[in-house]
Design a protein around this motif. Structure first.
Motif, mmCIF file in Angstrom:
data_model
loop_
_atom_site.group_PDB
_atom_site.id
_atom_site.type_symbol
_atom_site.label_atom_id
_atom_site.label_comp_id
_atom_site.label_asym_id
_atom_site.label_seq_id
_atom_site.Cartn_x
_atom_site.Cartn_y
_atom_site.Cartn_z
ATOM 1 N N VAL A 6 0.809 -1.093 0.048
ATOM 2 C CA VAL A 6 -0.099 -0.150 0.125
ATOM 3 C C VAL A 6 0.974 1.234 -0.077
ATOM 4 O O VAL A 6 1.619 1.534 1.126
ATOM 5 N N ASP A 7 0.992 2.005 -1.146
ATOM 6 C CA ASP A 7 1.654 3.292 -1.292
ATOM 7 C C ASP A 7 1.145 3.942 -2.343
ATOM 8 O O ASP A 7 0.934 3.332 -3.418
ATOM 9 N N ASP A 8 1.042 5.416 -2.013
ATOM 10 C CA ASP A 8 0.684 6.130 -3.369
ATOM 11 C C ASP A 8 1.782 6.270 -4.398
ATOM 12 O O ASP A 8 1.415 6.983 -5.460
ATOM 13 N N GLU A 9 3.125 6.013 -4.210
ATOM 14 C CA GLU A 9 4.004 6.074 -5.355
ATOM 15 C C GLU A 9 4.159 4.620 -6.092
ATOM 16 O O GLU A 9 4.390 3.884 -5.447
ATOM 17 N N GLU A 10 3.713 4.868 -7.389
ATOM 18 C CA GLU A 10 3.826 3.560 -8.150
ATOM 19 C C GLU A 10 5.014 3.005 -8.442
ATOM 20 O O GLU A 10 5.086 1.650 -8.320
ATOM 21 N N MET A 11 5.975 3.800 -8.546
ATOM 22 C CA MET A 11 7.452 3.417 -8.344
ATOM 23 C C MET A 11 7.706 2.297 -7.055
ATOM 24 O O MET A 11 8.602 1.149 -7.355
ATOM 25 N N ILE A 12 7.277 2.906 -6.162
ATOM 26 C CA ILE A 12 7.753 2.280 -4.725
ATOM 27 C C ILE A 12 7.031 0.956 -4.636
ATOM 28 O O ILE A 12 7.584 -0.361 -4.401
ATOM 29 N N ARG A 13 5.717 0.814 -5.177
ATOM 30 C CA ARG A 13 5.106 -0.335 -5.313
ATOM 31 C C ARG A 13 5.665 -1.352 -6.265
ATOM 32 O O ARG A 13 5.675 -2.605 -5.786
ATOM 33 N N GLY A 14 6.127 -0.848 -7.331
ATOM 34 C CA GLY A 14 6.571 -1.449 -8.371
ATOM 35 C C GLY A 14 8.064 -2.460 -7.943
ATOM 36 O O GLY A 14 8.076 -3.596 -8.312
ATOM 37 N N VAL A 15 8.895 -1.764 -7.403
ATOM 38 C CA VAL A 15 9.985 -2.339 -6.950
ATOM 39 C C VAL A 15 9.815 -3.337 -5.864
ATOM 40 O O VAL A 15 10.438 -4.366 -5.869
ATOM 41 N N LEU A 16 8.846 -2.938 -4.829
ATOM 42 C CA LEU A 16 8.775 -4.076 -3.899
ATOM 43 C C LEU A 16 7.961 -5.344 -4.632
ATOM 44 O O LEU A 16 8.241 -6.465 -3.930
ATOM 45 N N LYS A 17 6.883 -5.064 -5.517
ATOM 46 C CA LYS A 17 6.356 -6.246 -6.172
ATOM 47 C C LYS A 17 7.405 -6.819 -6.574
ATOM 48 O O LYS A 17 7.108 -8.333 -6.622
ATOM 49 N N GLU A 18 8.170 -6.455 -7.314
ATOM 50 C CA GLU A 18 9.372 -7.516 -8.110
ATOM 51 C C GLU A 18 10.147 -8.010 -7.314
ATOM 52 O O GLU A 18 10.269 -9.027 -7.475
ATOM 53 N N TYR A 19 10.455 -7.520 -6.066
ATOM 54 C CA TYR A 19 11.302 -8.416 -5.023
ATOM 55 C C TYR A 19 10.516 -9.497 -4.334
ATOM 56 O O TYR A 19 10.891 -10.599 -4.148
ATOM 57 N N VAL A 20 8.961 -9.057 -4.165
ATOM 58 C CA VAL A 20 8.217 -10.403 -3.464
ATOM 59 C C VAL A 20 7.967 -11.483 -4.363
ATOM 60 O O VAL A 20 8.192 -12.520 -4.195
ATOM 61 N N GLU A 21 7.688 -11.058 -5.813
ATOM 62 C CA GLU A 21 7.585 -12.133 -6.809
ATOM 63 C C GLU A 21 8.773 -12.780 -6.951
ATOM 64 O O GLU A 21 9.053 -13.856 -7.374
ATOM 65 N N PHE A 22 9.985 -12.054 -6.749
ATOM 66 C CA PHE A 22 11.411 -12.835 -7.226
ATOM 67 C C PHE A 22 11.622 -13.932 -6.193
ATOM 68 O O PHE A 22 12.295 -15.088 -6.392
ATOM 69 N N GLU A 23 10.941 -13.680 -4.735
ATOM 70 C CA GLU A 23 10.950 -14.701 -3.757
ATOM 71 C C GLU A 23 9.956 -15.550 -3.682
ATOM 72 O O GLU A 23 9.873 -16.357 -2.848
ATOM 73 N N GLY A 24 9.234 -15.487 -4.863
ATOM 74 C CA GLY A 24 8.185 -16.864 -4.916
ATOM 75 C C GLY A 24 6.677 -16.370 -4.377
ATOM 76 O O GLY A 24 5.739 -17.180 -4.413
ATOM 77 N N GLY A 25 6.587 -15.158 -3.849
ATOM 78 C CA GLY A 25 5.276 -14.721 -3.163
ATOM 79 C C GLY A 25 4.487 -14.048 -4.372
ATOM 80 O O GLY A 25 4.934 -13.990 -5.599
ATOM 81 N N THR A 26 3.285 -13.679 -3.873
ATOM 82 C CA THR A 26 2.340 -12.999 -4.720
ATOM 83 C C THR A 26 2.144 -11.516 -4.093
ATOM 84 O O THR A 26 1.780 -11.393 -2.993
ATOM 85 N N ALA A 27 2.309 -10.455 -5.019
ATOM 86 C CA ALA A 27 2.145 -9.153 -4.529
ATOM 87 C C ALA A 27 0.792 -8.631 -5.167
ATOM 88 O O ALA A 27 0.575 -8.755 -6.301
ATOM 89 N N TYR A 28 0.167 -7.789 -4.225
ATOM 90 C CA TYR A 28 -1.087 -7.181 -4.466
ATOM 91 C C TYR A 28 -0.738 -5.731 -4.132
ATOM 92 O O TYR A 28 -0.232 -5.131 -3.238
#
Length: 221
Positions: A6-28
């Protein structure tokens, strides 16, 4: 691992999502607090990364609303590092607090640390009784003379940690590291504030939490 970012900055959401998915998780993703609350009502998540300063509904208000219905672990994200913000976040049930700018690898390490602690609590099925104080570790409930005590999530964790280390002297630094899951730089008011609230909720059984002058605390029966 299902992570709500949850963040109003799309770039931050995108970076964190990439790391979550790299470790096998699912990001929303959610762009503000109101969207996050709605998503939590409709879905279950393993953990939430929650920014504080957002339009429509700030992170603190969103966490309080989410915690009314679901006990989902929360890591607060903020560009503000003031101690007041951290204390308030912990008081409303946050499990950790990361100050921006941060390393995505550090955030992932914090996620794993919080989930590991939560898993350990859930695997412990004991119900413990100390005079009129009953602690249901599996259900995360505490009863004082048969009446349920309304503890915050952080107060539960502190009490459970005390019980698991019964009779052992615990420094404030040890409590910060093991209960909050990170090295705290500053004074010890974080620990003292939470223990003051915990003692108030335990009523006459506050006597079990003994202050060790100049050191910390000990759970002694």
């Amino acid at each position: 691992m299902k992570v709500l970012i949850v963040d109003d900055e799309e770039m931050i959401r995108g970076v964190l999502k990439e790391y979550v998915e790299f470790e096998g998780g699912t990001a929303y993703e959610a762009a503000d607090g109101m969207q996050a609350v709605k998503m939590c009502r409709e879905n279950d998540f393993d953990i939430i990364l929650m920014d504080i300063m957002m339009p429509r509904l700030d992170g603190f208000s969103a966490v309080k609303e989410i915690k009314k219905n679901k006990d989902i672990p929360v890591i607060m994200l903020s560009a503000r590092g003031e101690e007041y913000d951290k204390l308030f976040g912990f008081e409303i049930g946050a499990d950790d607090y990361v100050t921006k700018p941060f390393s995505p690898k550090e955030v992932m390490a914090r996620i794993h640390a919080v989930l590991k602690r939560k898993s350990g609590d859930e695997n412990n099925r004991d119900i413990l009784t100390f005079e009129g104080l009953t602690i249901d570790i599996a259900g995360r409930n505490v009863y004082v003379d048969g009446e349920k005590a309304e503890l915050t999530p952080k107060e539960y964790e502190i009490l459970f940690y005390f019980v698991k280390n019964k009779g052992i002297a615990l420094t404030r630094e040890k409590l910060l590291t093991d209960v909050w899951g990170f090295d705290f730089y500053g004074d010890d008011r974080t620990v003292d504030t939470h223990i003051k609230m915990l003692r108030s909720n335990l009523k006459q059984y506050r006597k079990f939490i003994v202050t060790l002058r100049g050191l910390g605390y000990k759970f002694e029966v």
